[in-house]
Enzyme design. Structure first.
Site, mmCIF file in Angstrom:
data_model
loop_
_atom_site.group_PDB
_atom_site.id
_atom_site.type_symbol
_atom_site.label_atom_id
_atom_site.label_comp_id
_atom_site.label_asym_id
_atom_site.label_seq_id
_atom_site.Cartn_x
_atom_site.Cartn_y
_atom_site.Cartn_z
ATOM 1 N N LYS A 8 0.938 -1.155 0.311
ATOM 2 C CA LYS A 8 0.057 0.141 -0.072
ATOM 3 C C LYS A 8 0.847 1.186 0.198
ATOM 4 C CE LYS A 8 -1.945 -0.912 3.936
ATOM 5 N NZ LYS A 8 -1.327 -2.167 4.023
ATOM 6 N N ARG A 83 -9.953 1.004 8.380
ATOM 7 C CA ARG A 83 -9.526 -0.488 8.604
ATOM 8 C C ARG A 83 -10.535 -1.125 9.461
ATOM 9 N NH1 ARG A 83 -3.456 0.515 8.667
ATOM 10 N NH2 ARG A 83 -2.557 -1.457 8.850
ATOM 11 N N ARG A 122 11.133 -5.719 5.164
ATOM 12 C CA ARG A 122 11.122 -4.204 4.960
ATOM 13 C C ARG A 122 11.865 -3.323 6.098
ATOM 14 N NH1 ARG A 122 4.992 -2.062 5.502
ATOM 15 N NH2 ARG A 122 4.698 -3.586 7.253
ATOM 16 N N ARG A 155 10.761 -1.980 11.567
ATOM 17 C CA ARG A 155 9.752 -1.677 12.477
ATOM 18 C C ARG A 155 9.589 -2.515 13.604
ATOM 19 N NH1 ARG A 155 4.827 0.096 8.463
ATOM 20 N NH2 ARG A 155 3.633 -0.971 10.187
ATOM 21 N N ARG A 166 -1.324 -9.112 13.396
ATOM 22 C CA ARG A 166 -1.858 -8.228 12.145
ATOM 23 C C ARG A 166 -2.786 -8.581 10.979
ATOM 24 N NH1 ARG A 166 3.320 -5.628 11.225
ATOM 25 N NH2 ARG A 166 2.600 -4.211 9.632
HETATM 26 P P1 ADP Z 1 1.001 -1.743 7.174
HETATM 27 O O1 ADP Z 1 1.833 -0.719 6.362
HETATM 28 O O2 ADP Z 1 1.831 -2.733 8.039
HETATM 29 O O3 ADP Z 1 -0.510 -2.061 6.781
HETATM 30 P P2 ADP Z 1 0.540 0.485 8.673
HETATM 31 O O4 ADP Z 1 1.576 1.481 8.767
HETATM 32 O O5 ADP Z 1 -0.856 1.046 7.972
HETATM 33 O O6 ADP Z 1 0.590 -0.617 8.489
HETATM 34 O O7 ADP Z 1 0.023 0.923 10.424
HETATM 35 C C1 ADP Z 1 0.851 0.322 11.318
HETATM 36 C C2 ADP Z 1 0.033 0.186 12.353
HETATM 37 O O8 ADP Z 1 -0.485 1.589 13.085
HETATM 38 C C3 ADP Z 1 -1.358 -0.797 12.439
HETATM 39 O O9 ADP Z 1 -0.682 -1.996 12.664
HETATM 40 C C4 ADP Z 1 -1.974 -0.281 13.630
HETATM 41 O O10 ADP Z 1 -1.641 -0.665 14.870
HETATM 42 C C5 ADP Z 1 -1.906 1.157 13.438
HETATM 43 N N1 ADP Z 1 -3.032 2.051 12.598
HETATM 44 C C6 ADP Z 1 -2.676 2.538 11.263
HETATM 45 N N2 ADP Z 1 -3.834 2.774 10.891
HETATM 46 C C7 ADP Z 1 -4.669 2.333 11.492
HETATM 47 C C8 ADP Z 1 -6.165 2.548 11.656
HETATM 48 N N3 ADP Z 1 -6.799 2.808 10.410
HETATM 49 N N4 ADP Z 1 -6.809 2.100 12.412
HETATM 50 C C9 ADP Z 1 -6.320 1.637 13.747
HETATM 51 N N5 ADP Z 1 -4.826 1.405 13.893
HETATM 52 C C10 ADP Z 1 -4.397 2.009 12.737
HETATM 53 P P1 ADP Z 2 2.057 -1.997 3.125
HETATM 54 O O1 ADP Z 2 2.064 -0.284 3.287
HETATM 55 O O2 ADP Z 2 1.099 -2.425 2.530
HETATM 56 O O3 ADP Z 2 2.381 -2.360 4.575
HETATM 57 P P2 ADP Z 2 4.877 -1.518 1.938
HETATM 58 O O4 ADP Z 2 4.542 -0.624 0.813
HETATM 59 O O5 ADP Z 2 5.469 -1.022 3.134
HETATM 60 O O6 ADP Z 2 3.463 -2.334 2.386
HETATM 61 O O7 ADP Z 2 5.597 -2.912 1.390
HETATM 62 C C1 ADP Z 2 5.993 -3.924 2.387
HETATM 63 C C2 ADP Z 2 7.579 -4.247 2.001
HETATM 64 O O8 ADP Z 2 7.364 -5.293 0.754
HETATM 65 C C3 ADP Z 2 8.463 -3.430 1.749
HETATM 66 O O9 ADP Z 2 9.560 -3.494 2.154
HETATM 67 C C4 ADP Z 2 8.588 -2.966 0.154
HETATM 68 O O10 ADP Z 2 9.694 -2.367 -0.173
HETATM 69 C C5 ADP Z 2 8.203 -4.261 -0.357
HETATM 70 N N1 ADP Z 2 7.253 -4.298 -1.637
HETATM 71 C C6 ADP Z 2 6.309 -3.601 -1.950
HETATM 72 N N2 ADP Z 2 5.650 -3.725 -2.949
HETATM 73 C C7 ADP Z 2 6.339 -4.683 -3.632
HETATM 74 C C8 ADP Z 2 6.497 -5.236 -4.704
HETATM 75 N N3 ADP Z 2 5.601 -5.234 -5.792
HETATM 76 N N4 ADP Z 2 7.278 -6.346 -5.063
HETATM 77 C C9 ADP Z 2 8.313 -6.789 -3.949
HETATM 78 N N5 ADP Z 2 8.325 -6.122 -3.021
HETATM 79 C C10 ADP Z 2 7.614 -5.092 -2.630
#
Ligand code: ADP
Ligand code: ADP
Ligand code: ZN
Length: 221
Positions: A8, A83, A122, A155, A166
């Site tokens: 994302k 979410r 990551r 992280r 998660r």
């Molecule tokens: P990821 O990229 O791994 O999906 P995020 O960076 O979006 O995770 O979010 C990291 C953490 O922040 C989540 O696991 C949650 O604990 C909190 N968080 C982020 N967005 C929300 C939301 N919309 N509602 C509740 N908690 C959130």
């Molecule tokens: P999210 O925001 O959904 O949690 P991230 O964008 O942080 O996900 O991506 C999670 C991990 O996977 C990061 O280390 C990123 O560099 C890697 N990544 C993202 N998209 C791709 C892809 N299409 N192929 C391989 N690795 C990816």
């Protein structure tokens, strides 16, 4: 939308640039607040560390405050929000009261085995939130952010136990939202297992050309 690690944030960063959108990432807001040791950060950290969701009221208040600034002439991209169903309903109310509507809900779809790999590798910038992957998107100098030169960190919530939590929470609380947006005719499901460039091309094909340049005057030669 998408499971943790689906890509994302990676796609959002590119789409923001392409469409000149404001980025609204609740995860980034919380990480910034945690590093500032603010009251919101201290509260949110309790949940985030364990891989749990921060309570809906706090999260909705943050998004409402950002949306009310109206500083997004070309629109905005919500990343990691909503979410839960409670958040999705609150968002619809916020949008209605601001006279706004969503264009699309993009679900970046990836299977669990790929995700675990992505999250284990990551690395994120400790200052600017840029995201890397030790194999798929390495920084030029290992451990150093290409954008700002700060240190890259793993992280705390990317450690395996928290990741599994998660994913479980995603399945219980977030996945049902796909149906919510499907019913509104907004859902677009994109295969997120492909390379970053291919996923980006697929999303932009669905969303169309950026139109933020339409009112600009053509330069004369
Ligand atoms: P990821 O990229 O791994 O999906 P995020 O960076 O979006 O995770 O979010 C990291 C953490 O922040 C989540 O696991 C949650 O604990 C909190 N968080 C982020 N967005 C929300 C939301 N919309 N509602 C509740 N908690 C959130
Ligand atoms: P999210 O925001 O959904 O949690 P991230 O964008 O942080 O996900 O991506 C999670 C991990 O996977 C990061 O280390 C990123 O560099 C890697 N990544 C993202 N998209 C791709 C892809 N299409 N192929 C391989 N690795 C990816
Ligand atoms: Zn950086």
């Amino acid at each position: 939308m998408g499971k943790p690690g689906a890509g994302k944030g990676t796609q959002a960063t590119r789409l923001l640039d392409y469409y000149q959108l404001k980025h609204i990432s609740t995860g980034n807001v919380y990480r910034d607040e945690i590093s500032k040791r603010s009251l919101i950060g201290i509260e949110a950290e309790k949940y985030i560390k364990k891989g749990e969701l921060v309570p809906d009221d706090l999260t909705n208040d943050i998004v409402r405050e950002i949306l009310c600034r109206k500083d997004y002439p070309n629109g905005f991209m919500l990343d990691g929000y909503p979410r839960t169903e409670t958040q999705a309903i609150a968002l619809n109310q916020m949008l209605a009261s601001l006279g706004l509507a969503l264009t699309a809900c993009i679900n970046v779809d990836v299977s669990d085995d790929i995700l675990l790999n992505r999250m284990a590798g990551r690395r994120v910038c400790s200052t600017c939130n840029a995201t890397y992957h030790i194999h798929f998107h390495p920084s030029v100098i290992p451990g150093v952010c290409d954008v700002c030169g700060s240190a890259l960190i793993q992280r705390a919530d990317d450690l395996e136990e928290s990741v599994l939590n998660r994913l479980r929470i995603y399945n219980n609380k977030t996945r049902p939202l796909l149906n919510f947006y499907q019913k509104q005719g907004l859902l677009q499901v994109v295969d997120g297992t492909r390379a970053t460039d291919e996923v980006f091309a697929d999303i932009t094909k669905r969303l169309g050309e950026p139109n933020h340049g339409n009112d600009q005057i053509e330069p004369r030669n």
